[in-house]
Write an enzyme that holds these catalytic residues in place. Structure first.
Site, PDB file in Angstrom:
ATOM      1  N   ASP A  10       0.777  -1.252   0.000  1.00 55.75           N
ATOM      2  CA  ASP A  10       0.000   0.000   0.000  1.00 55.75           C
ATOM      3  C   ASP A  10       0.810   1.306   0.000  1.00 55.75           C
ATOM      4  O   ASP A  10       0.478   2.235   0.763  1.00 55.75           O
ATOM      5  CB  ASP A  10      -0.965   0.030   1.204  1.00 55.75           C
ATOM      6  CG  ASP A  10      -1.991  -1.107   1.176  1.00 55.75           C
ATOM      7  OD1 ASP A  10      -1.952  -1.905   0.233  1.00 55.75           O
ATOM      8  OD2 ASP A  10      -2.826  -1.184   2.103  1.00 55.75           O
ATOM      9  N   LYS A 108      -7.160  -4.877  -2.859  1.00 50.02           N
ATOM     10  CA  LYS A 108      -7.927  -5.402  -1.729  1.00 50.02           C
ATOM     11  C   LYS A 108      -8.833  -4.328  -1.158  1.00 50.02           C
ATOM     12  O   LYS A 108      -8.566  -3.139  -1.322  1.00 50.02           O
ATOM     13  CB  LYS A 108      -6.980  -5.925  -0.648  1.00 50.02           C
ATOM     14  CG  LYS A 108      -6.047  -4.846  -0.144  1.00 50.02           C
ATOM     15  CD  LYS A 108      -5.034  -5.391   0.815  1.00 50.02           C
ATOM     16  CE  LYS A 108      -4.118  -4.332   1.337  1.00 50.02           C
ATOM     17  NZ  LYS A 108      -4.763  -3.202   2.001  1.00 50.02           N
ATOM     18  N   CYS A 153      -1.979  -2.888   7.638  1.00 51.89           N
ATOM     19  CA  CYS A 153      -1.899  -3.785   6.480  1.00 51.89           C
ATOM     20  C   CYS A 153      -0.621  -4.613   6.439  1.00 51.89           C
ATOM     21  O   CYS A 153      -0.652  -5.766   6.019  1.00 51.89           O
ATOM     22  CB  CYS A 153      -2.132  -2.997   5.201  1.00 51.89           C
ATOM     23  SG  CYS A 153      -3.842  -2.405   5.115  1.00 51.89           S
TER      24      CYS A 153
HETATM   25  C1  VGL Z   1      -4.718   0.622   5.793  1.00 49.89           C
HETATM   26  C2  VGL Z   1      -6.279   1.481   7.224  1.00 49.89           C
HETATM   27  C3  VGL Z   1      -7.240   1.395   6.248  1.00 49.89           C
HETATM   28  C4  VGL Z   1      -3.292   0.209   5.565  1.00 49.89           C
HETATM   29  C5  VGL Z   1      -5.676   0.527   4.807  1.00 49.89           C
HETATM   30  O1  VGL Z   1      -2.847   0.160   4.399  1.00 49.89           O
HETATM   31  O2  VGL Z   1      -2.602  -0.058   6.571  1.00 49.89           O
HETATM   32  N1  VGL Z   1      -5.035   1.083   6.999  1.00 49.89           N
HETATM   33  N2  VGL Z   1      -6.935   0.919   5.042  1.00 49.89           N
END
Ligand code: VGL
Ligand code: ZN
Length: 202
Positions: A10, A108, A153
């Site tokens: 991410d 995702k 994540c």
């Molecule tokens: C994430 C919160 C919500 C992450 C993704 O990538 O850690 N955290 N969505």
């Protein structure tokens, strides 16, 4: 190492400086993430990829505050500021991330009612992304993880990777944490207990 893959979690604009859910220190880890990419033969990127009005967004629920917790059918779920909406600039990879080498991109969080921190299993802990099958079909046995956010994540992906039978290392220096209500300390402990190596560098 032919049996080792790097999973970059991410590294998207919304989690970087100025983004909708900016993780403190996120931009500082980009150079090390890029060095890890350069050193690995197998590279997988993940991308948080929510539809508009996703159930994990506080704005989806009347009077709900970001960073509060709400009971979902699968258990307690943190509500986040709106982030990484499919096709928006915030959901794009950070422009400095070296994405060319990536052989797969796992998206995702695209089911409207289910969040997904882990790259392997969504937050209902039942819906699978198929990433373990992809990696195993390619003979991968060891994973190195880096990216954002360490305590969400990255941690959930690392723990699921162990459960799927991979050897797992997290390059902590190439991660940054949200640290919501002690989540960083808690998830570091959980990762250690799961047998994940937390390296200063790789
Ligand atoms: C994430 C919160 C919500 C992450 C993704 O990538 O850690 N955290 N969505
Ligand atoms: Zn998200």
């Amino acid at each position: 190492m032919p049996n080792e893959a790097l999973i970059v979690i991410d590294v998207q604009n919304d989690f970087c400086e100025g983004g909708a859910l900016a993780v403190p220190g996120a931009n500082n880890v980009l150079p090390l993430v890029n060095r890890l990419i350069a050193r690995h033969d197998h590279v997988v990127l993940t991308q948080d990829w929510h539809p508009a009005s996703h159930a994990s967004f506080a704005a989806t629920w009347p009077e709900a505050e970001p960073f509060s917790t709400r009971a979902f059918p699968y258990g307690p779920q943190t509500l986040w500021p709106e982030h990484c909406v499919q096709g928006t600039p915030g959901a794009a990879f950070h422009p400095d991330l070296l994405t060319d080498k990536a052989q797969a991109v796992i998206r995702k969080g695209y089911h409207p009612g289910i969040d997904s921190y882990s790259a392997f299993r969504e937050n209902d802990r039942m819906t699978r992304t198929g990433l373990d099958g992809y990696l195993k079909a390619r003979g991968i046995t060891r994973l190195v993880l880096c990216g954002l956010a360490l305590d969400y994540c990255v941690a959930w992906s690392a723990i699921d990777a162990r459960q799927a039978g991979f050897e797992v290392a997290v390059v902590q220096e190439a991660t940054a944490a949200i640290d919501l209500e002690g989540s960083k300390k808690r998830m570091l402990t959980e990762m250690r207990q799961a047998g994940i190596r937390l390296n200063a560098t790789a």
